[in-house]
Design an enzyme around this catalytic site. Structure first.
Site, short mmCIF file in Angstrom:
data_model
loop_
_atom_site.label_atom_id
_atom_site.label_comp_id
_atom_site.label_asym_id
_atom_site.label_seq_id
_atom_site.Cartn_x
_atom_site.Cartn_y
_atom_site.Cartn_z
N CYS A 40 0.83 -1.20 0.00
CA CYS A 40 0.00 0.00 0.00
C CYS A 40 0.87 1.25 0.00
O CYS A 40 1.41 1.63 1.04
CB CYS A 40 -0.92 -0.01 1.21
SG CYS A 40 -1.85 1.51 1.40
N CYS A 47 -0.48 4.08 2.24
CA CYS A 47 -0.30 3.88 3.69
C CYS A 47 1.15 4.11 4.10
O CYS A 47 1.42 4.69 5.15
CB CYS A 47 -0.65 2.45 4.10
SG CYS A 47 -2.11 1.78 3.35
N ASP A 48 2.09 3.62 3.31
CA ASP A 48 3.47 3.52 3.78
C ASP A 48 4.49 4.39 3.03
O ASP A 48 5.64 4.47 3.45
CB ASP A 48 3.93 2.04 3.69
CG ASP A 48 3.06 1.14 4.56
OD1 ASP A 48 2.62 1.61 5.62
OD2 ASP A 48 2.81 -0.01 4.16
#
Ligand code: NAP
Length: 309
Positions: free
Chosen positions: A136, A139-140
């Site tokens: 992701c 997200c990261d």
């Protein structure tokens, strides 16, 4: 004993298909109940920018679109429940779904449980999830500011997410097992022109390596078999998805890859059970197509319920 909650229309999943189905069913006064599963919005909630959903000429951030889907569905009376289905009994009506929090029964069921990211299944991958291995970018990505990172895959997801990751990383190396990309021409053009993007074609990842966090990838040339070490601070894996249909094995007709088989009216082999979005579509996998399937499934659920009365 957990509570039993009955719904005329029960929707499993709160991605574009589930939310569109909820909106349509709610406007038809069918009081739909949506079991959201672990992630409201599904894959959209972890997608950076969506540029091809009509009505948003400047693109829309995934989480923002999810919030709008939710607001619109709830405005018309859809109820969202933060629960995940763990068992399904479709042998009789009302259908019975067991969740982590309660048991649900439904006169009509719309399955929109989507698909999940595939793993490489190489040594080190599992061990370093959250420590440099990610599925992701939204997200990261921000953990890798100014660093050299890698993306694995050659489809639209890999190239699109690699382009997104250039916001943070110093360089992004796309590692692909063939010498040609599967991704569409526009994304290929953008990636090739991007000064931060590098390419390592005809290589596959055989291991993810590091001490406490990812430090390198062990690669193998797919033609020559030559092995090399590729230093990287992180690796984002975008090699496709598999359908979340385990719950329905043995009850619904699935194709050889596990996608639920439907007719063009989103009907499964069990009357009253419909499937929409990526659980039933390995071909288009777009927010718009999933949303369209969700709307169609809700309309068909309405017809089905009307016939039963
Ligand atoms: P995909 O098109 O199935 O591509 C998966 C990629 O991963 C392929 O390049 C494949 O290599 C590679 N791959 C698969 N298994 C691998 C393994 N074990 N090791 C190394 N590489 C592996 O998946 P996707 O990119 O997620 O896209 C899925 C669908 O969503 C497509 O229909 C796509 O058009 C759509 N999508 C569209 C957009 C957009 O329109 N902007 C964005 C994202 C996704 P090979 O090429 O050698 O098979």
């Amino acid at each position: 004993m957990s509570d039993t909650i009955h719904a005329k229309v029960l929707i499993l999943g709160a991605g574009p298909a589930g939310m569109a189905a909820a909106l349509y069913a709610a406007r038809d006064e069918l009081s739909p109940l949506v079991l959201t599963g672990p992630e409201i919005g599904g894959q959209v909630s972890i997608t950076a920018t969506i540029e091809n959903y009509p009505g948003f000429p400047d693109g829309v951030e995934g989480p923002d679109l999810v919030a709008r889907f939710r607001e619109q569905a709830e405005k018309f009376g859809a109820r969202l429940v933060l629960d995940t289905a763990t068992e399904a009994d479709l042998s009789q009506r009302p259908f019975k779904i067991t969740g982590l929090e309660a048991t649900y029964t439904a006169d009509a069921l719309i399955i929109a449980t989507g698909a999940s990211a595939k793993q490489l299944e190489v040594p080190g991958e599992e061990e370093f999830i959250g420590l440099g291995v990610s599925y992701c970018a939204t997200c990261d990505g921000h953990f890798f500011k100014g660093q050299h990172i890698s993306v694995v895959g050659g489809g639209d997801s890999a190239l699109e997410e690699a382009l997104f990751l250039t916001r943070y990383a110093e360089t992004v190396t796309i590692i692909h097992r063939r010498d040609k990309f599967r991704a569409g021409p526009l994304l290929q053009k953008r990636a090739r022109r991007h000064p931060k993007i590098r390419f390592l074609m005809e290589h596959e990842v055989v291991a993810v390596e590091g001490d406490d966090v990812v430090q390198s990838l062990r690669l193998r040339h797919t033609r020559t078999g030559e092995s090399r070490e590729h230093p990287t601070a992180g690796v984002f894996i975008f090699i496709g998805y598999h359908p979340n249909s385990d719950l329905f094995e043995g009850q619904l007709e699935l194709d050889e890859r596990g996608y639920i088989v439907t007719d063009k009216h989103m009907r499964t082999n069990i009357p009253g059970v419909f499937a929409a979005g990526e659980i039933a579509d390995s071909r288009y996998r777009q927010v718009i197509t999933s949303a369209g399937m969700g709307a169609a499934a809700a309309i068909e659920a309405r017809h089905f319920l009307a016939e039963q009365e």
